[in-house]
Write a protein that holds these residues in place. Structure first.
Motif, short mmCIF file in Angstrom:
data_model
loop_
_atom_site.label_atom_id
_atom_site.label_comp_id
_atom_site.label_asym_id
_atom_site.label_seq_id
_atom_site.Cartn_x
_atom_site.Cartn_y
_atom_site.Cartn_z
N ALA A 1 10.82 -11.02 -1.77
CA ALA A 1 11.05 -10.14 -0.62
C ALA A 1 9.80 -9.35 -0.29
O ALA A 1 9.46 -9.17 0.88
CB ALA A 1 12.22 -9.20 -0.90
N ARG A 2 9.11 -8.89 -1.33
CA ARG A 2 7.86 -8.14 -1.10
C ARG A 2 6.81 -9.02 -0.43
O ARG A 2 6.09 -8.58 0.46
CB ARG A 2 7.32 -7.59 -2.41
N TYR A 3 6.74 -10.28 -0.83
CA TYR A 3 5.80 -11.23 -0.22
C TYR A 3 6.09 -11.36 1.28
O TYR A 3 5.18 -11.26 2.10
CB TYR A 3 5.89 -12.59 -0.91
N PHE A 4 7.35 -11.59 1.63
CA PHE A 4 7.70 -11.77 3.04
C PHE A 4 7.55 -10.46 3.82
O PHE A 4 7.24 -10.49 5.01
CB PHE A 4 9.10 -12.35 3.19
N ALA A 5 7.74 -9.33 3.17
CA ALA A 5 7.51 -8.05 3.83
C ALA A 5 6.04 -7.88 4.18
O ALA A 5 5.70 -7.35 5.24
CB ALA A 5 7.99 -6.90 2.95
N GLU A 6 5.18 -8.32 3.29
CA GLU A 6 3.74 -8.24 3.57
C GLU A 6 3.37 -9.15 4.75
O GLU A 6 2.59 -8.78 5.61
CB GLU A 6 2.93 -8.61 2.33
N ARG A 7 3.97 -10.32 4.77
CA ARG A 7 3.75 -11.23 5.91
C ARG A 7 4.27 -10.59 7.19
O ARG A 7 3.66 -10.70 8.25
CB ARG A 7 4.44 -12.58 5.69
N TRP A 8 5.42 -9.93 7.12
CA TRP A 8 6.03 -9.23 8.25
C TRP A 8 5.06 -8.18 8.78
O TRP A 8 4.78 -8.10 9.98
CB TRP A 8 7.33 -8.63 7.78
N ARG A 9 4.50 -7.37 7.87
CA ARG A 9 3.58 -6.30 8.27
C ARG A 9 2.34 -6.86 8.95
O ARG A 9 1.92 -6.40 10.00
CB ARG A 9 3.19 -5.46 7.05
N ARG A 10 1.75 -7.88 8.33
CA ARG A 10 0.53 -8.48 8.90
C ARG A 10 0.78 -9.09 10.27
O ARG A 10 -0.03 -8.96 11.18
CB ARG A 10 -0.01 -9.56 7.97
N GLN A 11 1.90 -9.79 10.40
CA GLN A 11 2.22 -10.44 11.67
C GLN A 11 2.46 -9.41 12.76
O GLN A 11 2.00 -9.57 13.88
CB GLN A 11 3.45 -11.35 11.51
#
Length: 71
Positions: free
Chosen positions: A27-37
């Motif tokens: 979940a943390r990985y996808f949250a980081e992708r969410w933030r960057r995107q």
């Protein structure tokens, strides 16, 4: 393939779904992708939701690795 303007939303939904499944590291990985995107697209999608998500995940997963404190 997801259009760039909707990618942040897809990452956000995936991150929340993984938290519900108890997979906090993923979940943390996808949250980081969410933030960057969201930053790169300039949409600002889910800024408040991201802050709430970070607080939620911080309860479940510490920011630092506890093993690293031994070094």
């Amino acid at each position: 393939q997801v259009p760039a303007e909707h990618a942040a939303e897809v990452y956000a939904k995936k991150a929340f779904a993984l938290v519900q499944d108890g997979k906090y590291g993923e979940a943390r990985y996808f949250a980081e992708r969410w933030r960057r995107q969201a930053q790169s697209a300039g949409t600002g999608f889910g800024t408040q939701e991201f802050d709430r998500f970070q607080a939620l995940i911080a309860e479940k997963l510490p920011e630092t690795d506890p093993v690293s404190h031994d070094f």
